[in-house]
Design an enzyme around this catalytic site. Structure first.
Site, PDB file in Angstrom:
ATOM      1  N   ARG A 122     -28.903   4.051 -49.439  1.00  0.00           N
ATOM      2  CA  ARG A 122     -28.916   3.680 -48.021  1.00  0.00           C
ATOM      3  C   ARG A 122     -28.764   2.155 -47.874  1.00  0.00           C
ATOM      4  NH1 ARG A 122     -31.042   0.162 -44.736  1.00  0.00           N
ATOM      5  NH2 ARG A 122     -33.043   0.392 -45.802  1.00  0.00           N
ATOM      6  N   ASP A 123     -29.797   1.416 -48.256  1.00  0.00           N
ATOM      7  CA  ASP A 123     -29.774  -0.042 -48.096  1.00  0.00           C
ATOM      8  C   ASP A 123     -28.590  -0.637 -48.845  1.00  0.00           C
ATOM      9  OD1 ASP A 123     -30.406  -2.746 -47.803  1.00  0.00           O
ATOM     10  OD2 ASP A 123     -32.547  -2.425 -48.050  1.00  0.00           O
ATOM     11  N   HIS A 156     -41.082  -3.636 -49.388  1.00  0.00           N
ATOM     12  CA  HIS A 156     -39.618  -3.590 -49.531  1.00  0.00           C
ATOM     13  C   HIS A 156     -39.163  -5.033 -49.735  1.00  0.00           C
ATOM     14  CE1 HIS A 156     -35.509  -2.043 -48.354  1.00  0.00           C
ATOM     15  NE2 HIS A 156     -35.359  -3.322 -48.067  1.00  0.00           N
ATOM     16  N   HIS A 163     -36.596  -8.053 -51.329  1.00  0.00           N
ATOM     17  CA  HIS A 163     -35.249  -8.413 -51.779  1.00  0.00           C
ATOM     18  C   HIS A 163     -35.359  -9.538 -52.805  1.00  0.00           C
ATOM     19  CE1 HIS A 163     -32.354  -6.406 -48.783  1.00  0.00           C
ATOM     20  NE2 HIS A 163     -33.528  -5.822 -48.657  1.00  0.00           N
ATOM     21  N   CYS A 168     -28.317  -7.171 -46.021  1.00  0.00           N
ATOM     22  CA  CYS A 168     -28.371  -6.891 -44.588  1.00  0.00           C
ATOM     23  C   CYS A 168     -27.146  -7.522 -43.961  1.00  0.00           C
ATOM     24  CB  CYS A 168     -29.641  -7.477 -43.967  1.00  0.00           C
ATOM     25  SG  CYS A 168     -29.691  -7.287 -42.179  1.00  0.00           S
TER      26      CYS A 168
HETATM   27 ZN    ZN Z   1     -33.511  -4.073 -47.555  1.00  0.00          ZN
END
Ligand code: ZN
Length: 309
Positions: free
Chosen positions: A12-13, A206, A208, A239
């Site tokens: 997904r991400d 979550h 990064h 993102c």
């Molecule tokens: Zn993310």
């Protein structure tokens, strides 16, 4: 029994932040390989209009496949009630709704204010309850540690939003470093406040790896009692509204860190590296990250049986 849950978000991400579209057959092979490595929660897609994210046009088919993998919690991101309806119809086990702590990011990412998003969380929670499917709802507070559009994000606002999401009916609320601004001291402080505020509803981390602190931030969160960690294979992700924000925490490196510490993840490091195969086949032009896959496992490395009880 695994001491913690590694939640894989690459499908997904990762996929929604690269411009290429991965062929469905490769996605299905990739998700199977991730499951085979021992991952037991995978965010397999997001339910958004295909014209906005053509990478996710096959979401329902991907969910259908993921549901055949034994013991897997199939998770999807939904930005609104309409997405939630589609996700429930597809049969997912868990929904993740992103709620931006940054006012500017919220408008850019989902074209809604934070208050609008809270109303969506409430409506989605009501929908889940009415459907009586036992679907879990997570509100992920994005840009919780800073935002490329607005800069600093007020910590009181982050905690207020997380608390409001639980009040609106979400089962859990975690914190996302969407753009890679977090540092370990900040992670400790915010997760401590989160747990003090919402207790058992406090969700995962979550992180990064945009500025190289992904693992340090996960360790800081672990030391504050966090037991669910998002990560993506090969560090795929980012993102679209955060320039340069490429790279979720690399699943391979994260699992290696915890296993080397003696913290059971239930995931087989060697098989994780194998799972890069279908990812590379489906996205041949995409660079993959990760220190462990580049350096290899240490001499004499023996992971305890990942399925150990
Ligand atoms: Zn993310």
């Amino acid at each position: 029994m695994a001491a913690l849950l590694i939640s894989e978000v690459g499908p997904r991400d990762g996929l929604q932040s690269v411009s290429a579209t991965m062929p469905t057959a490769d996605k299905l092979r990739w998700i199977s390989a991730l499951h085979d490595a021992g991952l037991r929660e995978i965010e397999v897609c997001s339910f958004v209009p295909a014209r906005r994210l053509p990478q996710m046009a096959d979401a329902a088919e991907v969910v259908r496949h993921a549901l055949t993998l034994p013991g897997l919690t199939v998770m999807a991101l939904v930005p609104n009630l309409r997405g939630a309806r589609d996700a429930l119809a597809a049969g997912v086990h868990k929904l993740s709704v992103p709620v931006s702590a940054s006012a500017a990011h919220s408008l850019a990412n989902v074209r809604m204010t934070r208050e609008d998003m809270l109303a969506q969380v409430r409506a989605i929670a009501d929908l889940c309850r009415e459907a009586r499917t036992g679907v879990r709802l997570e509100a992920a507070i994005s840009t919780a540690f800073g935002c490329t559009l607005q800069g600093a994000v007020d910590e009181d606002e982050v905690i207020r939003l997380a608390s409001a999401c639980i009040a609106a009916g979400a089962d859990e609320s975690g914190l996302s470093d969407t753009v890679g601004y977090a540092n370990p001291a900040q992670v400790r402080r915010l997760f401590r406040r989160l747990r003090a505020e919402i207790g058992v509803h406090a969700g995962g981390a979550h992180m990064h790896n945009t500025r190289g602190l992904g693992l340090a931030n996960c360790l800081a969160a672990y030391e504050e009692g966090v037991r669910t960690f998002d990560a993506s294979l090969g560090g795929l992700g980012g993102c679209p509204h955060a320039p340069g924000a490429s790279g979720n925490v690399v699943t391979e490196d994260l699992v290696f860190m915890f296993e080397a510490m003696g913290v059971a993840t239930g995931v087989d490091v060697a098989k994780l590296i194998t799972a890069r195969g279908p990812l590379m086949a489906g996205l041949p032009a995409e660079p993959l990250h990760g220190m462990l896959p580049a350096a290899g496992l240490p001499r004499g490395w023996r992971q305890p049986d990942p399925a150990r009880a």
